[in-house]
Scaffold this active site. Structure first.
Site, PDB file in Angstrom:
ATOM      1  N   ASP A  33      24.973  26.929  42.001  1.00 37.66           N
ATOM      2  CA  ASP A  33      24.640  26.734  40.592  1.00 37.66           C
ATOM      3  C   ASP A  33      25.862  27.111  39.743  1.00 37.66           C
ATOM      4  OD1 ASP A  33      21.648  26.690  38.939  1.00 37.66           O
ATOM      5  OD2 ASP A  33      23.465  27.273  37.839  1.00 37.66           O
ATOM      6  N   ILE A  34      26.158  26.257  38.779  1.00 36.33           N
ATOM      7  CA  ILE A  34      27.359  26.444  37.955  1.00 36.33           C
ATOM      8  C   ILE A  34      27.181  27.579  36.930  1.00 36.33           C
ATOM      9  CG2 ILE A  34      26.910  24.876  36.001  1.00 36.33           C
ATOM     10  CD1 ILE A  34      29.581  23.512  36.654  1.00 36.33           C
ATOM     11  N   GLN A  96      12.490  23.131  32.861  1.00 33.56           N
ATOM     12  CA  GLN A  96      13.395  22.343  33.703  1.00 33.56           C
ATOM     13  C   GLN A  96      14.419  21.635  32.811  1.00 33.56           C
ATOM     14  OE1 GLN A  96      11.454  19.422  36.207  1.00 33.56           O
ATOM     15  NE2 GLN A  96      13.389  18.734  37.130  1.00 33.56           N
ATOM     16  N   HIS A 102      14.619  20.339  42.146  1.00 31.54           N
ATOM     17  CA  HIS A 102      15.513  21.258  42.868  1.00 31.54           C
ATOM     18  C   HIS A 102      14.861  22.614  43.018  1.00 31.54           C
ATOM     19  CE1 HIS A 102      16.424  21.241  38.553  1.00 31.54           C
ATOM     20  NE2 HIS A 102      16.635  22.536  38.680  1.00 31.54           N
ATOM     21  N   PHE A 103      15.305  23.314  44.048  1.00 30.44           N
ATOM     22  CA  PHE A 103      14.807  24.652  44.357  1.00 30.44           C
ATOM     23  C   PHE A 103      15.952  25.626  44.139  1.00 30.44           C
ATOM     24  CE2 PHE A 103      12.278  21.606  46.619  1.00 30.44           C
ATOM     25  CZ  PHE A 103      10.969  22.088  46.499  1.00 30.44           C
ATOM     26  N   HIS A 104      15.703  26.635  43.305  1.00 29.99           N
ATOM     27  CA  HIS A 104      16.702  27.672  43.064  1.00 29.99           C
ATOM     28  C   HIS A 104      16.519  28.786  44.094  1.00 29.99           C
ATOM     29  CE1 HIS A 104      17.639  26.576  38.738  1.00 29.99           C
ATOM     30  NE2 HIS A 104      16.436  26.029  38.824  1.00 29.99           N
TER      31      HIS A 104
END
Ligand code: 5GP
Length: 137
Positions: A33-34, A96, A102-104
Site C-alpha cells: 500500500d502506497i 472504499q 482488495h484485502f488489506h
C-alpha cells in the site's frame, strides 16, 4: 455494479502504473500500500474485474483468501509481527476509495493503525519491507 476499468488497481494490473509487488500468480496480485497504515501494509487483489466483495465470484473469493493467508504468514514471518488486521472495505459508503475489490493486511493493532489512505509512505522503506516479505513467501 459496473466495473470502472480506469481505476488505479486496474492500471496496476495492466502494468500501466508501477507497484511494489510481493506476490503474483495468474489469479491474484499482492503489492504494498502506497499510504501504509502500518509498516508492511500489503494489499491482495483478485485479477478478475470486481468492484466490491459482493461482485466477486465465489471461486475467486475462495482462491484470493488463500493468498491473503499465504501473504499474512509471510508478513508475520518477515516482520516478526504479533498480529495482523485483515480489512476489506466494500463500497464507497464503507469508505472504499479504489473501486477494485482488495484485502488489506495491516500488521498492527486496530487501536494503533494510522489513518486510512491519508499519508504517503517512504518508498525506500516500503521497498525494503517488500523485499523481506517476498523472501518469507
Ligand atoms: P480502500 O479505501 O479502497 O479500501 O483502500 C485503497 C488503498 O489503496 C488505500 O489504503 C490507499 O492507500 C491505497 N492506494 C491508493 N492509491 C494507490 C496506488 O496508486 N498504489 C498503491 N500501491 N496503493 C494505493
Amino acid at each position: 455494479m459496473t466495473y470502472d476499468n480506469q481505476n488505479i488497481f486496474a492500471k496496476i494490473l495492466r502494468g500501466e502504473i508501477p507497484a511494489i509487488k510481493v506476490y503474483e500468480d495468474e489469479r491474484t496480485l499482492a503489492f504494498m500500500d502506497i499510504m501504509p497504515q502500518a509498516d508492511g501494509h500489503t494489499l491482495v487483489i483478485p485479477k478478475v474485474p470486481a468492484t466490491t466483495l459482493l461482485d466477486l465470484p465465489a471461486d475467486d473469493a475462495a482462491y484470493t483468501i488463500q493468498i491473503v493467508q499465504k501473504v499474512a504468514r509471510a508478513i508475520e514471518k518477515a516482520l516478526d509481527t504479533k498480529g495482523i488486521v485483515l480489512m476489506q472495505l466494500s463500497g464507497e459508503a464503507a469508505g472504499q476509495t479504489v473501486p477494485h475489490v482488495h484485502f488489506h493486511l495491516v500488521p498492527s493493532s486496530i487501536h494503533d493503525m494510522r489513518q486510512h489512505a491519508a499519508q504517503m509512505g517512504d518508498q525506500d522503506k516500503i521497498k525494503a519491507l517488500a523485499e523481506k516479505i517476498k523472501q518469507a513467501l
